[in-house]
Enzyme design. Structure first.
Site, PDB file in Angstrom:
ATOM      1  N   ASP A  39       9.874   9.083  -0.300  1.00 38.71           N
ATOM      2  CA  ASP A  39       9.080   9.061   1.133  1.00 38.71           C
ATOM      3  C   ASP A  39       8.049   8.138   1.068  1.00 38.71           C
ATOM      4  O   ASP A  39       7.665   7.738   2.235  1.00 38.71           O
ATOM      5  CB  ASP A  39       8.533  10.483   0.717  1.00 38.71           C
ATOM      6  CG  ASP A  39       7.586  10.796   2.108  1.00 38.71           C
ATOM      7  OD1 ASP A  39       8.037  10.977   3.029  1.00 38.71           O
ATOM      8  OD2 ASP A  39       6.237  10.849   1.863  1.00 38.71           O
ATOM      9  N   GLY A  50       6.553   8.518   6.755  1.00 38.05           N
ATOM     10  CA  GLY A  50       7.458   7.609   7.046  1.00 38.05           C
ATOM     11  C   GLY A  50       8.597   8.214   7.817  1.00 38.05           C
ATOM     12  O   GLY A  50       8.884   7.832   8.907  1.00 38.05           O
ATOM     13  N   LEU A  51       8.818   9.472   7.537  1.00 36.33           N
ATOM     14  CA  LEU A  51       9.925  10.301   8.293  1.00 36.33           C
ATOM     15  C   LEU A  51       9.433  10.444   9.745  1.00 36.33           C
ATOM     16  O   LEU A  51      10.266  10.216  10.539  1.00 36.33           O
ATOM     17  CB  LEU A  51      10.400  11.759   7.583  1.00 36.33           C
ATOM     18  CG  LEU A  51      11.347  12.233   7.938  1.00 36.33           C
ATOM     19  CD1 LEU A  51      12.767  10.988   7.741  1.00 36.33           C
ATOM     20  CD2 LEU A  51      11.723  13.319   7.162  1.00 36.33           C
ATOM     21  N   ASP A  65     -41.883   5.692   5.447  1.00 33.80           N
ATOM     22  CA  ASP A  65     -40.925   5.353   4.472  1.00 33.80           C
ATOM     23  C   ASP A  65     -40.270   6.459   3.672  1.00 33.80           C
ATOM     24  O   ASP A  65     -39.255   6.292   2.944  1.00 33.80           O
ATOM     25  CB  ASP A  65     -41.522   4.190   3.426  1.00 33.80           C
ATOM     26  CG  ASP A  65     -41.685   2.903   4.283  1.00 33.80           C
ATOM     27  OD1 ASP A  65     -41.540   2.819   5.622  1.00 33.80           O
ATOM     28  OD2 ASP A  65     -42.060   2.298   3.453  1.00 33.80           O
TER      29      ASP A  65
END
Lengths: 434, 514
Positions: free
Chosen positions: B281, B416-417, B36
């Site tokens: 953007d 995005g672009l 343990d």
């Protein structure tokens, strides 16, 4: 061509009688894994096996913490959590196991062997997993075999989980045909690349048929009987050895194939059993020995006369102490081992230079006191201790890497030495200015 | 019995370790079998802690069971106190010791030790890690708090508060404490005590001196804060400053309770998130489907940030903490998202596979699922991994935390672009499908086997693709191709169409178009 000695004769230190060597016995709080750890490497080695631990949330958390950080593929292991009602005996454990196994086989149709692994809680409530394994085997036969072994922290430390698993397989091996010719079983999970190297050496020596246990897949299990010879690649396989010996197999006593010398003596034990003549042995092993020795040179230059402290962990500590002192010239301050099996360690102890203090068991705080007081150049220890020791200025090597990396045999001798030299190189490489 | 491939929480004694290890002068003795002690590596390796955690394990073995386990435990107890000289000792059992019926508390009391002892009763098989942390912290506060204390008279002094909840191994707790302390400082409020992180037993004694409590992590600090409210009449602030809006709400609530006026600039918000999110953007984020899973606090906060502050659509909202499930289910209903309350990894995996999000915000386990399915992901909640302890300052809370959320959630997505360029120049020799997003060296293309038709619905036979339709599918950018393939196949399956033609492909497209 120069003859390369099998034994490292430069190492002239007197060697103590293995059975009279003084060993410090220590008991107290420990810092070691339990045997469940074994399934972390076994499930990578046995590519069609699934390991189902029957245990608690602690077991699941351990496997995830110890195994999860290292595994990037879908693991073939899981925990079947015992809940309050199961522990109180209010549920039918068989139903739970049946459901879990069915779910696993649906998700992983490629699985051919399942191991029900007992844990501390399942042992304490005396859950009979062997009966369940038999029942499930009859359900899924012949597609899937279900076996059982126990790897609780009550009875096993770290690598002994592999022993318990291999012992379960050993009980299932078929009987060798009467009058079968001599065959060799190499015991202990080895990385495939190492297994292939050894297989080529055995072939070249004319030793065979050779089987490796555990194999990659369920199916081609070797037969066992009076003509079976056992060669242990790992030192922690006491129970598996006992079972195979009881079935007539004969163990070939040898040091373990760690380092050039260990590998040579290990191969020699098999070669002698197959009456391979000295010339052939030398011719077959010379290229490996030569490469191994060459690979060690650079590391030995870094490590010679450096002082190392080995904490108990995998039971590889004594073979490692032998390798580090005889082949790399290191000074071993203390070699700890969770257990010392005198019979299986006999050949190692006969090679171990006298005066290396050995400790069996652990009281972690006292051992840390000794280690810090000795200020070793390098410490071999588990993951729980490494960073705290680094933080007080010591250099460490995680012991678990010795289990997960290919270290056995001639071609890995240099890699093994590098595991020890790299932390030292790193210490000298880092420069944070003033 | 319950099948667990991965689990979201450890056993309750791990929660207690997280509290003990976060504090100073505390030691925890656990009656447990050898093995343990693995828990130490969570702290030394994952959190890179420099010292051994203040935890000792009695480490019993089979051979001890028949003999005197009480003597073994008491010997370890005496040696632990002698060696570590703690100012507070916690004792308890792990799962196995609990089954054996040993009584660590009783055994400790019988020794009359020169240190206060708290016996923790943490039912190992009924409770989990967060509960264990909360119970341990509550017991410590209850036992040590000096009940004669009260806040000194105001007389123009700065208000005092306690920051409650941060522990070891918490998800960014280290940096959240710094960030929230800065916010409070800027409001003219002093932090009297942060606990458990960094607090000593002596510090806890003085907990009643503060005017109010800030509950940073309700999963851990709620029971203690409720007791403090009853005992010391300290109001508690349980608005968690996760996200831009939530941070402003937090400031407003603190101002109200502390009787201060927050500086105007601060109310306007010191964060880049709103502008970064409004700038063009970020248009590509609009309506992207996200699935959120974590502890309730982080999951709920993430849902608000995702919807209100990034303009994403929450398709699924789930938690592994059963304690607060009602709130989460209500929130999911408001968002029109599918709720899931479970700690079963396989169920979460099915749920994510079925919802087909474009982004997964979850724990390390959901990161694993997302990787398998070829979906972008970011980690927002414990359980933690070594990567969740970055070298850099990286809070989740406060205004800087909001900046971190924006970066770490949008970074895994295709910009995005870049999305448009990929569509336009699909056949370019180096700027093509197989390259993946330019900033992610090892992105897995969606066309890989992991995202193939069989992974989400293994039982349904996949329909056959006519060559012409398959070619057309190849023209769809790879980051949506997996989704297009799955949608079309589901569409075909639902209608019993065996061969997918060009017509089926576009029928499916119009069917799924929102």
């Amino acid at each position: 061509m120069t003859v390369i000695p099998v034994m490292n004769e430069d190492c002239a230190s007197p060697v103590a009688d293995a059975f009279r060597r003084d060993v410090r016995q220590e008991r107290g709080p420990r810092q070691m894994f339990c045997g469940l750890a074994g399934l972390i490497w076994l499930h990578r080695k046995m590519t069609d096996a699934f390991f189902l631990v029957v245990g608690s949330r602690t077991c699941a958390h351990f496997l995830q913490s110890a195994g999860g950080v290292m595994i990037f593929a879908e693991p073939r292991f899981a925990t079947l959590l015992l809940e309050e009602r199961d522990l109180a005996g209010l549920t039918d454990v068989d139903d739970g196991l049946d459901d879990a196994v069915a779910r696993i086989l649906k998700r992983r149709p490629d699985v051919r062997q399942i191991y029900l692994v007992g844990s501390c809680p399942s042992e304490v409530i005396k859950l009979d997993l062997s009966r369940a394994a038999r029942r499930l085997t009859s359900t899924y036969h012949p597609r899937v075999t279900v076996r059982h072994y126990a790897a609780s922290g009550l009875d096993t430390v770290f690598t002994r989980g592999e022993d318990a698993c291999l012992a379960a397989i050993a009980r299932d091996l078929p009987d060798a045909a009467p009058g079968a010719r001599a065959s060799l079983i190499v015991l202990g999970a080895l990385p495939d690349i190492v297994e292939d190297q050894f297989r080529r050496l055995f072939d070249a020596l004319g030793i065979g048929p050779v089987s490796f246990l555990p194999g990659k897949r369920q199916g081609s299990l070797p037969g066992v009987g009076r003509a079976t010879r056992l060669l242990l690649a790992q030192p922690f396989l006491a129970e598996t050895t006992r079972i195979l010996e009881a079935r007539g197999a004969l163990r070939l006593p040898a040091p373990y194939p760690i380092g050039v010398e260990g590998t040579s003596l290990w191969l020699k034990a098999a070669a002698d059993a197959w009456a391979v003549d000295a010339g052939r042995f030398d011719a077959v092993t010379a290229p490996g020995r030569e490469r191994g020795i060459r690979a060690l040179e650079g590391h030995a230059a870094l490590l010679r006369q450096r002082r190392i402290f080995l904490f108990p962990d995998s039971e590889l500590e004594i073979p490692l102490a032998r390798f580090l002192s005889r082949e790399l010239g290191m000074t071993v301050i203390e070699a700890g081992t969770p257990y010392l099996h005198r019979t299986l360690m006999d050949a190692e102890l006969s090679l171990l230079p006298d005066g290396i203090p050995l400790t069996e068991g652990q009281d972690v705080d006292r051992q840390l006191d000794r280690c810090r007081a000795a200020r070793p150049d390098l410490v071999l220890c588990g993951l729980g201790l490494a960073n705290p020791l680094e933080a007080v200025g010591l250099t460490t090597k995680w012991s678990i890497e010795l289990i997960f990396s290919p270290i056995h045999g001639y071609e890995q001798a240099g890699d093994l030495a590098q595991l020890f030299s790299r932390p030292m190189t790193r210490m000298t490489a880092l420069d944070f200015g003033r | 019995m319950k099948l667990a491939i991965w689990s979201y929480e450890g056993p309750p004694h791990i929660g207690a370790i997280r509290v003990a290890a976060a504090m100073e002068g505390v030691h925890y003795l656990i009656h447990a079998p050898q093995g343990d002690s693995y828990a130490d590596l969570l702290l030394t390796m994952i959190e890179r802690r420099r010292t051994r955690p203040p935890v000792t394990y009695s480490s019993f073995q089979s051979r001890d069971l028949g003999r005197d386990m009480a003597a073994l435990f008491q010997r370890t107890l005496r040696e632990t106190v002698d060696r570590f000289r703690p100012r507070l000792l916690l004792v308890g059992a792990s799962c196995t010791a609990e089954l054996l019926g040993d009584d660590p508390g009783g055994l400790a009391r019988a020794l009359d030790l020169p240190v206060p002892v708290i016996a923790l009763d943490l039912p190992a098989n009924a409770r989990k890690e967060n509960w264990g942390a909360a119970e341990t912290f509550y017991q410590i506060v209850r036992t040590l708090a000096d009940r004669t204390l009260s806040p000194p008279p105001r007389n123009g002094r700065r208000p005092l508060c306690n920051l409650l909840g941060p522990t070891s191994l918490g998800f960014r707790h280290r940096d959240d404490v710094i960030e929230v302390s800065r916010l409070l400082e800027a409001m003219g409020i002093d932090v009297a005590l942060t606990a458990p992180m960094g607090a000593s037993p002596e510090d806890i004694k003085t907990i009643g001196r503060a005017d109010f409590n800030v509950v940073l992590y309700p999963e851990i600090a709620a029971p203690a804060a409720a007791w403090l409210e009853r005992t010391f009449h300290q109001p508690r602030i349980d608005t968690v400053p996760l996200g831009y809006g939530a941070t402003r709400d937090f400031i407003a609530r603190v101002a109200e309770v502390a009787g201060v006026v927050a500086p105007d600039a601060m109310i306007a918000g010191w964060s880049n998130l709103p502008w970064w999110s409004r700038s063009v953007d970020s248009t590509y984020l609009t309506g992207k489907r996200v699935v959120i899973f974590g502890d309730t606090t982080h999951a709920m906060a993430a849902a608000r940030v995702a919807t209100d502050e990034l303009g994403l659509t929450v398709a699924g909202l789930g938690t592994y903490s059963r304690e607060c499930q009602a709130v989460l289910k209500a929130a999911a209903q408001d968002l029109g998202a599918e709720a899931l309350v479970t700690d079963d990894y396989l169920e979460v995996e099915d749920w994510i596979g079925r919802l087909r999000p474009e982004l997964v915000l979850g724990t390390q386990m959901e990161r694993h699922i997302a990787k398998r399915l070829g979906i972008a992901s970011a980690v927002i909640s414990a359980p933690v991994h070594v990567e969740d302890f970055p070298a850099r300052y990286s809070p989740q809370m406060g205004f800087e935390g909001a900046n971190v959320l924006f970066d770490s959630w949008t970074h895994p997505l295709m910009r995005g672009l870049e999305e448009h360029l990929l569509t336009m120049f699909r056949d370019d020799f180096e700027f093509n499908d197989a390259s993946g997003p330019s900033h992610l060296p090892h992105a897995i293309p969606f066309s890989g086997t992991a995202a193939g038709p069989s992974s989400a619905t293994p039982s349904t036979p996949a329909p056959v693709w006519a060559a012409e339709a398959e070619r057309e599918l190849g023209k769809i950018p790879f980051f949506v191709r997996g989704k297009a393939r799955r949608n079309t196949e589901q569409f075909a399956n639902d209608r019993g169409i065996a061969v997918i033609t060009l017509g089926t492909l576009y029928d499916a497209k119009s069917h799924f178009a929102r």
